[in-house]
Design an enzyme around this catalytic site. Structure first.
Site: not given
Length: 805
Positions: A408, A410, A606
């Site tokens: 991922d 951001d 995240d």
């Protein structure tokens, strides 16, 4: 529904009581009293009519006919009132006479008034009886599914069934169920879906060992999710396995009504055979459309067909069916070939043709037994039985266990315009190990080239071929739903427009151009005018496609509106739900892994609701890092469909080993050198028998052990009270004046563990310690800055750990 009192006797429904009390019917004892008081025998009909008239019943009650003064109705009523009909009626009659004497006046009004009073008094008595019953039920022990009142008996019966379900061992996880079946349960409440999934896992595990127990688990799943086809299919197989052919037939047909599939047609036909109806079995097979059947289904079907022919005495026809099938369908799968040849061998032996049976038996291929692959060293070192957990462990650095990283952006590689500490150095070390990269993003506002440039701006090497955006995923889905060169209305940035055009579609911007589809992606300039054009086109019949459904977009100032929020506005206006790409759907993960030619992908993210949920949906392992949205508390309280496989602080944990969680005989969980964590009966999380305080600082290994303990407790239905947590790599225990740049001290690894420590260490951590000690003297890569220098001291050339294996 009829109800039962606490002594087990039948209790009359409330509606029937009210009707009888209003005069709709009398009981036999009252009619007997009535006849005796009259001094003569009357027919049941006369007694019934007389009672109705005396009590003011409906249809022929005294409210109308008794108003005829001097008529025979009044005489009969008067005669009846002089007779003794029991204490209750006598009290009523006396009360009425008193009222007549006191009030006088219009007798019709008096009768109506008095009769109303009787109804009021009767209602009072009914309420008193109901209150008495409720009080008795409240005081008496409630056992059994019919021990409650009328109104809640259905719900109590359901609770009673759930309380009497077969027990599920704590080690059985919903994640053990296959992905298709878990997807079928997605419409259920998450807690209920979890229990149903665990029952299905138990049913499948016990089917060949204890079919009766498997059937009980399958029935428990049906009681919770009877409208799910996969659940009914499991119950059908379990019932068939323990010889309950009638129930298996019922479940098979229920599953077919729910799914429209004939996949269990062989089971249905064989159940008819088991019930002594071979002709019916042949009819079922003849009516079956086998055009969409897989070869394994055809094998089972022909075996049942041959068995039905044999049951009818047509053994030669049965053998001919098997031979013709083998000629027309060459079987390369040894399991299917062994299945059909074994049945043919048994059939020949039953017919007394042993020589032919021996020849066929020689052709049966050997089927190796299914063996579970386990770490023998870990099993031998373990002092207590193994209890599985959704949290995994790895003796090797994660980059050595995967062939591609699905990363991922951001919250993992950067945070808006800010760098994330150790992200660049961690990915650089991972790239040196030889693992492939695929960067995944739900942001459809950038092209792959723009994404690669942004990563380079944060010190992370990347090329456009390693980027998979939600726009690319959505456009690929669109190519499967509409014709090439179709008109597509694009809502979003120029990057999305270019992606749609590159796929061969004609891009339009107005609903008046009659687009076939609308695709909506995030763009900072998207406003009312563009959303209205989308609504016009969708209302006119255009297909609705969204690049992703993220409700929020993280920025430096907080969480802004994401594409999902704007999509919701169009959905609300049109009433049409969109098809969607991106995360958390499995498609983008599988496309990225296929693009890299990988078979062992590892997702890194995240956010639990997108990054980790998508990896779980795609049946891929995942690493969660604490550098973005979802914090440690959210991870510990995550539902099974959002639980990561590994836990880390940042991307440097790709280069580290991950000690697995270990369930201790005391019921506590540990990981490596962590403290022992468990969840008490009241839901508090305990660390070495002390409750975890709000804001408590935990080491990474403590964090892993805590998460394993909380997941285990939640799987057992315990409501966990978890405070906020802070996680660091190591809790500071050394002297404050210790040099921070000393690699040996930062690693905090003992030169020779004591015997007591060796007994308590997890086997994975022991291997990790040995590797780190062997590598401590190797050359350290040249750092880029102070933060990277500290990172490299923590990871002394672990990228070459293969040489130490």
């Amino acid at each position: 529904m009829s109800n039962f009192n606490q002594q087990g006797g039948r209790r009359e429904p409330q509606w029937r009581k009210r009707r009888s009390q209003a005069g709709s019917g009398g009981n036999s004892s009252n009619q007997g009293d009535y006849s005796n008081s009259r001094g003569q025998r009357q027919s049941d009909r006369d007694g019934y009519r007389g009672r109705r008239q005396s009590e003011g019943g409906y249809r022929e009650g005294g409210y109308r006919k008794n108003n005829r003064s001097g008529s025979k109705w009044q005489d009969r009523r008067a005669n009846n009132s002089r007779n003794d009909r029991g204490d209750r009626r006598g009290s009523y009659q006396g009360e009425r006479e008193d009222n007549r004497g006191e009030r006088g006046g219009n007798r019709g009004f008096d009768r109506g008034y008095n009769r109303g009073g009787r109804r009021f008094n009767r209602d009072n008595r009914r309420e008193e009886r109901r209150d008495d019953r409720r009080e008795r039920e409240a005081q008496a022990p409630r056992e059994g599914k019919h021990s409650y009142g009328v109104r809640d008996s259905r719900y109590r019966a359901k609770e009673w069934r759930h309380e009497n379900e077969p027990q599920i061992p704590a080690g059985v996880k919903a994640s053990d169920l296959d992905r298709e079946s878990r997807a079928a349960l997605s419409s259920l409440d998450p807690n209920n879906a979890e229990i149903v999934a665990r029952h299905l896992v138990m049913a499948g595990s016990l089917l060949d060992v204890d079919a009766e127990e498997a059937y009980l688990h399958a029935k428990a799943a049906v009681s919770r999710a009877g409208r799910i086809a996969a659940v009914r299919e499991a119950c059908a197989l379990a019932a068939y396995g323990c010889g309950k052919y009638s129930e298996a037939l019922r479940e098979v047909r229920a599953a077919r009504r729910l799914s429209g599939s004939d996949s269990l047609r062989a089971i249905e036909a064989d159940c008819e055979r088991g019930l002594g109806k071979p002709e019916k079995a042949l009819d079922i097979i003849a009516e079956t459309d086998i055009s969409g059947f897989e070869l394994s289904d055809l094998v089972e079907l022909v075996i049942v067909q041959a068995g039905a022919r044999h049951d009818l005495g047509e053994s030669d026809a049965a053998l001919l069916l098997l031979d013709q099938f083998l000629e027309n369908h060459p079987l390369e799968d040894p399991v299917m070939l062994a299945r059909i040849l074994s049945y043919k061998t048994d059939l020949l032996r039953e017919l007394g043709r042993d020589e032919e049976a021996d020849k066929v038996a020689e052709e049966i291929p050997e089927i190796p037994d299914t063996v579970a692959i386990v770490d023998l060293e870990e099993v031998l070192e373990a002092d207590n039985p193994y209890v599985p957990s959704d949290l995994h462990g790895s003796r090797k650095p994660l980059v050595e266990t995967a062939d591609v990283l699905l990363i991922d952006l951001d919250g993992v590689c950067y945070a808006g315009t800010r760098d994330i500490p150790h992200a660049a150095a961690g990915l650089a070390a991972a790239r040196e190990s030889g693992v492939k990269f695929q960067f995944l993003t739900n942001n459809a506002s950038r092209t792959p080239e723009q994404v690669a440039e942004k990563l380079k701006g944060h010190g992370i090497a990347a090329n456009p071929a390693e980027v998979m955006t939600a726009a690319m995923d959505a456009v690929e889905i669109l190519t499967q739903k509409i014709e090439p060169e179709s008109k597509v209305l694009v809502i979003g940035t120029q990057a999305l427009i270019d992606t749609v055009a590159k796929a061969g579609f004609e891009v339009v911007s107005k609903a008046s151009e009659q687009p076939v589809a609308v695709i909506q992606g995030y763009g900072p300039e998207v406003g009312w005018r563009q959303l209205s054009e989308a609504a016009y086109a969708i209302s006119a019949g255009a297909l609705f496609m969204a690049t992703n459904l993220d409700a929020t977009l993280p920025t430096e100032d907080g969480f802004a509106l994401g594409n999902g929020s704007l999509v919701a506005a169009v959905e609300h206006a049109t009433g049409q739900k969109p098809f969607a790409g991106g995360k958390p759907f499995a498609g983008i993960y599988r496309k990225a892994a296929a693009h890299a030619g990988a078979t062992k992908p590892l997702a890194v993210g995240d956010r639990l609701d997108t990054d980790i949920a998508g990896a779980v949906a795609a049946d891929m392992l995942s690493l969660h890092v604490l550098t973005g949205v979802s914090d440690a508390k959210a991870v510990a309280l995550a539902y099974p469909d959002r639980r990561p496989s590994y836990l880390g602080l940042d991307l440097t944990d790709l280069m580290r080993v991950h000690p697995g969680p270990v369930h201790q005989p005391t019921g506590a969980w540990t990981s490596g050198e962590s403290a022992a964590f468990m969840v008490a009966e009241d839901g508090r999380v305990m660390r070495d028998e002390e409750p975890v305080d709000n804001g408590q600082v935990l080491s990474l290994e403590d964090y892993r052990a805590l998460v394993a303990a909380v997941w285990d407790a939640r799987d057992r239905g315990v409501f966990v009270h978890l405070p906020d947590l802070q996680v660091v790599r190591e809790v500071e225990t050394s002297a404050p004046d210790a040099p921070e740049d000393d690699a040996d001290i930062l690693e905090e690894e003992p030169a020779a563990p004591s015997e007591e420590a060796e007994e308590n260490l997890d086997s994975a951590q022991q291997v990790s310690d040995e590797n780190l000690q062997e590598e401590a003297g190797e050359e350290v890569p040249q750092p880029v800055d102070s933060e990277d220098q500290q990172l490299e001291l923590l990871l002394p050339d672990e990228v070459d750990s293969e040489r130490s294996e």
